[in-house]
Design a protein around this motif. Sequence first.
Motif, PDB file in Angstrom:
ATOM      1  N   PHE A 130       2.238   2.772  11.128  1.00 15.03           N
ATOM      2  CA  PHE A 130       1.146   2.779  10.162  1.00 15.03           C
ATOM      3  C   PHE A 130       1.262   1.668   9.118  1.00 15.03           C
ATOM      4  O   PHE A 130       0.249   1.157   8.645  1.00 15.03           O
ATOM      5  CB  PHE A 130       1.049   4.148   9.489  1.00 15.03           C
ATOM      6  CG  PHE A 130       0.840   5.264  10.472  1.00 15.03           C
ATOM      7  CD1 PHE A 130      -0.284   5.281  11.289  1.00 15.03           C
ATOM      8  CD2 PHE A 130       1.767   6.275  10.616  1.00 15.03           C
ATOM      9  CE1 PHE A 130      -0.480   6.285  12.213  1.00 15.03           C
ATOM     10  CE2 PHE A 130       1.576   7.300  11.527  1.00 15.03           C
ATOM     11  CZ  PHE A 130       0.456   7.305  12.332  1.00 15.03           C
ATOM     12  N   GLN A 131       2.485   1.285   8.778  1.00 18.23           N
ATOM     13  CA  GLN A 131       2.644   0.207   7.809  1.00 18.23           C
ATOM     14  C   GLN A 131       2.075  -1.101   8.352  1.00 18.23           C
ATOM     15  O   GLN A 131       1.339  -1.809   7.661  1.00 18.23           O
ATOM     16  CB  GLN A 131       4.111   0.033   7.439  1.00 18.23           C
ATOM     17  CG  GLN A 131       4.349  -1.011   6.337  1.00 18.23           C
ATOM     18  CD  GLN A 131       3.639  -0.650   5.043  1.00 18.23           C
ATOM     19  OE1 GLN A 131       3.913   0.372   4.424  1.00 18.23           O
ATOM     20  NE2 GLN A 131       2.705  -1.497   4.611  1.00 18.23           N
ATOM     21  N   ASN A 132       2.402  -1.425   9.603  1.00 15.57           N
ATOM     22  CA  ASN A 132       1.848  -2.648  10.199  1.00 15.57           C
ATOM     23  C   ASN A 132       0.346  -2.518  10.425  1.00 15.57           C
ATOM     24  O   ASN A 132      -0.393  -3.507  10.310  1.00 15.57           O
ATOM     25  CB  ASN A 132       2.562  -2.970  11.512  1.00 15.57           C
ATOM     26  CG  ASN A 132       3.796  -3.837  11.293  1.00 15.57           C
ATOM     27  OD1 ASN A 132       3.767  -4.782  10.509  1.00 15.57           O
ATOM     28  ND2 ASN A 132       4.888  -3.494  11.962  1.00 15.57           N
ATOM     29  N   ALA A 133      -0.113  -1.310  10.769  1.00 18.86           N
ATOM     30  CA  ALA A 133      -1.559  -1.086  10.916  1.00 18.86           C
ATOM     31  C   ALA A 133      -2.262  -1.420   9.611  1.00 18.86           C
ATOM     32  O   ALA A 133      -3.312  -2.082   9.600  1.00 18.86           O
ATOM     33  CB  ALA A 133      -1.828   0.353  11.320  1.00 18.86           C
ATOM     34  N   LEU A 134      -1.665  -0.989   8.497  1.00 21.20           N
ATOM     35  CA  LEU A 134      -2.250  -1.271   7.176  1.00 21.20           C
ATOM     36  C   LEU A 134      -2.168  -2.755   6.858  1.00 21.20           C
ATOM     37  O   LEU A 134      -3.146  -3.340   6.354  1.00 21.20           O
ATOM     38  CB  LEU A 134      -1.514  -0.454   6.109  1.00 21.20           C
ATOM     39  CG  LEU A 134      -1.986  -0.665   4.669  1.00 21.20           C
ATOM     40  CD1 LEU A 134      -3.440  -0.236   4.508  1.00 21.20           C
ATOM     41  CD2 LEU A 134      -1.085   0.099   3.698  1.00 21.20           C
ATOM     42  N   ASN A 135      -1.043  -3.380   7.139  1.00 24.44           N
ATOM     43  CA  ASN A 135      -0.884  -4.805   6.827  1.00 24.44           C
ATOM     44  C   ASN A 135      -1.957  -5.649   7.510  1.00 24.44           C
ATOM     45  O   ASN A 135      -2.582  -6.516   6.885  1.00 24.44           O
ATOM     46  CB  ASN A 135       0.503  -5.284   7.261  1.00 24.44           C
ATOM     47  CG  ASN A 135       1.618  -4.669   6.421  1.00 24.44           C
ATOM     48  OD1 ASN A 135       1.365  -4.143   5.337  1.00 24.44           O
ATOM     49  ND2 ASN A 135       2.840  -4.720   6.929  1.00 24.44           N
ATOM     50  N   MET A 138       0.169   7.711   6.241  1.00 26.36           N
ATOM     51  CA  MET A 138       1.324   7.209   5.500  1.00 26.36           C
ATOM     52  C   MET A 138       1.691   8.121   4.337  1.00 26.36           C
ATOM     53  O   MET A 138       2.669   7.869   3.624  1.00 26.36           O
ATOM     54  CB  MET A 138       1.035   5.795   4.989  1.00 26.36           C
ATOM     55  CG  MET A 138       0.868   4.765   6.090  1.00 26.36           C
ATOM     56  SD  MET A 138       0.436   3.128   5.451  1.00 26.36           S
ATOM     57  CE  MET A 138       1.958   2.665   4.633  1.00 26.36           C
ATOM     58  N   GLY A 139       0.880   9.157   4.112  1.00 22.89           N
ATOM     59  CA  GLY A 139       1.171  10.099   3.032  1.00 22.89           C
ATOM     60  C   GLY A 139       0.606   9.687   1.694  1.00 22.89           C
ATOM     61  O   GLY A 139       0.883  10.338   0.676  1.00 22.89           O
ATOM     62  N   ASN A 140      -0.195   8.631   1.665  1.00 20.78           N
ATOM     63  CA  ASN A 140      -0.803   8.184   0.410  1.00 20.78           C
ATOM     64  C   ASN A 140      -2.194   8.810   0.302  1.00 20.78           C
ATOM     65  O   ASN A 140      -3.210   8.175   0.608  1.00 20.78           O
ATOM     66  CB  ASN A 140      -0.887   6.651   0.372  1.00 20.78           C
ATOM     67  CG  ASN A 140      -1.229   6.129  -1.016  1.00 20.78           C
ATOM     68  OD1 ASN A 140      -1.842   6.832  -1.816  1.00 20.78           O
ATOM     69  ND2 ASN A 140      -0.833   4.898  -1.286  1.00 20.78           N
ATOM     70  N   GLU A 141      -2.230  10.054  -0.129  1.00 15.29           N
ATOM     71  CA  GLU A 141      -3.489  10.800  -0.126  1.00 15.29           C
ATOM     72  C   GLU A 141      -4.468  10.283  -1.173  1.00 15.29           C
ATOM     73  O   GLU A 141      -5.679  10.370  -0.980  1.00 15.29           O
ATOM     74  CB  GLU A 141      -3.213  12.288  -0.321  1.00 15.29           C
ATOM     75  CG  GLU A 141      -2.439  12.898   0.850  1.00 15.29           C
ATOM     76  CD  GLU A 141      -2.323  14.404   0.770  1.00 15.29           C
ATOM     77  OE1 GLU A 141      -2.736  14.986  -0.257  1.00 15.29           O
ATOM     78  OE2 GLU A 141      -1.814  15.004   1.745  1.00 15.29           O
ATOM     79  N   ALA A 142      -3.961   9.739  -2.268  1.00 14.41           N
ATOM     80  CA  ALA A 142      -4.856   9.214  -3.314  1.00 14.41           C
ATOM     81  C   ALA A 142      -5.673   8.037  -2.784  1.00 14.41           C
ATOM     82  O   ALA A 142      -6.897   7.989  -2.950  1.00 14.41           O
ATOM     83  CB  ALA A 142      -4.048   8.798  -4.540  1.00 14.41           C
ATOM     84  N   LYS A 143      -5.001   7.090  -2.125  1.00 14.11           N
ATOM     85  CA  LYS A 143      -5.717   5.929  -1.583  1.00 14.11           C
ATOM     86  C   LYS A 143      -6.562   6.318  -0.370  1.00 14.11           C
ATOM     87  O   LYS A 143      -7.631   5.751  -0.150  1.00 14.11           O
ATOM     88  CB  LYS A 143      -4.731   4.817  -1.227  1.00 14.11           C
ATOM     89  CG  LYS A 143      -4.146   4.127  -2.454  1.00 14.11           C
ATOM     90  CD  LYS A 143      -3.366   2.884  -2.076  1.00 14.11           C
ATOM     91  CE  LYS A 143      -2.908   2.141  -3.322  1.00 14.11           C
ATOM     92  NZ  LYS A 143      -2.156   0.901  -2.994  1.00 14.11           N
ATOM     93  N   ALA A 144      -6.075   7.286   0.387  1.00 13.53           N
ATOM     94  CA  ALA A 144      -6.857   7.778   1.526  1.00 13.53           C
ATOM     95  C   ALA A 144      -8.179   8.355   1.032  1.00 13.53           C
ATOM     96  O   ALA A 144      -9.238   8.074   1.604  1.00 13.53           O
ATOM     97  CB  ALA A 144      -6.072   8.836   2.295  1.00 13.53           C
ATOM     98  N   LEU A 145      -8.118   9.130  -0.031  1.00 15.34           N
ATOM     99  CA  LEU A 145      -9.333   9.738  -0.582  1.00 15.34           C
ATOM    100  C   LEU A 145     -10.265   8.672  -1.141  1.00 15.34           C
ATOM    101  O   LEU A 145     -11.490   8.747  -0.962  1.00 15.34           O
ATOM    102  CB  LEU A 145      -8.958  10.746  -1.669  1.00 15.34           C
ATOM    103  CG  LEU A 145     -10.110  11.532  -2.286  1.00 15.34           C
ATOM    104  CD1 LEU A 145     -10.863  12.317  -1.219  1.00 15.34           C
ATOM    105  CD2 LEU A 145      -9.597  12.469  -3.370  1.00 15.34           C
TER     106      LEU A 145
END
Length: 445
Positions: free
Chosen positions: A159-164, A191-198
């Motif tokens: 997921f980190q590379n997917a985001l990059n 990635m567990g970053n629910e704030a940015k996901a929202l």
Amino acid sequence: MKLTTMTKGLSKFVLRTSVALPLVMAPAVSVTVLEAVGVSAPFAQAEAQSEQKTRKVPAMRENVFKKLGKVQEEADAQNWPAALQALREMEAGKSKYNAYETAQMYFFYGFVYYSMERYRDAINAYKQVLAQGVENIPVGVELNTLKTISQLYFVTEDFQNALNYLNKWFKASDKVGAEDYALRGQIFYQMGNEAKALQDINRAVSMYEKEGKIPKENWLSLQRYLYFEKNDYKKVTQILEKLVKYYPKGDYYKQLAGMYGELKREKDQLHMMEAAYIAGALQKEKELLNMAYLFMGHEMPYKGAKVIKKGIDDKKIERTSKNLETLAQAYQMAQELQKSIPELEAAAKLSDKGELYSRLAGIYLDLDKNEKAVSMGSKALQKGGLKRADQLYIVLGMANTNLKKYDEALKQFKKALKDDRSKKFAEQWITFVEKEKAREEQLAI
């Protein structure tokens, strides 16, 4: 072209359901691969057109185009091993290709590996496209490649590379749409970053709604879940109302009913649960009984009785003493005493205590069916386990009095005398029965 559907599961949604986020992975290339990468004819001009920008790239020569055409033929036939072999033969002479031709070859490699579900190899091939220098490939190919790499990393759970790579695509593209924010939101969630996901999923939904479009179901599902994690039940309710409206499913009805309950909107909860019941979404015993209790609690006991009766008939509600007692209670609340009594008798028979027979004795006494009252009372005493045996003795005494069985009546009332809660009442009845007995004996002389 084969499309692959990847499903990433969310944690269990606390409203007694699980939530899934399907991500449909479509390659950034189409069936006609040559057209997809901007090569539509031999000796295509070096200037590749893009909706966003124009970039001059090296020209593709006829011999290279023909080799790619051979790969294209095998790809159209979905003969992936043959396509791969054609690419390997082509790669053997890559030292003679310019950067643009080499990039196109690796773009094909990526497509073929993707189609073979060799995602790691596909990622490496697409990286080779970018390695030729973005100045040597059309803007459209660069953007497609960046997004495809991101998607493939998502599939492989990197997921980190997917985001990059997706962030690189965001930076390079001036055509960022709702789907792109939704994709990044899903990556942030994984990635567990629910704030940015929202933040991203909210933007995706908002963009669609501003265009008059219906947000995709999996977007709303993720949005709902993230707000639930924040304990924002009002927002969860609003999102579930959209899901019920646009994607009517039994689980959404049930979840929305649960949210209405949390918000103390009892009438809305009842209506939504009834909608779920009508839709056939309530199949478990607990769900059906909860539906019946809701009807009974809103002064619609007959509807509640119908739910339980049908559930028992359909073998979805177990025919236990407790469930039959609830059915009898619903009928009784609905003033359907004749329907209530058989169910209560069946419940009493299945019970290991005499309490229900004791209640039946009282009901039959009220109906002036004294022999049935005595019979039910006897069964109650035989089973035992009575909370108020004194009250049953009073009932038996009264029923026997009505049957003019005065000695038996006095016997029962005297048993009731032993409990202080019934002592005074029992004494009054004893006085009355003794007088009646004496009066009748006098008349018999």
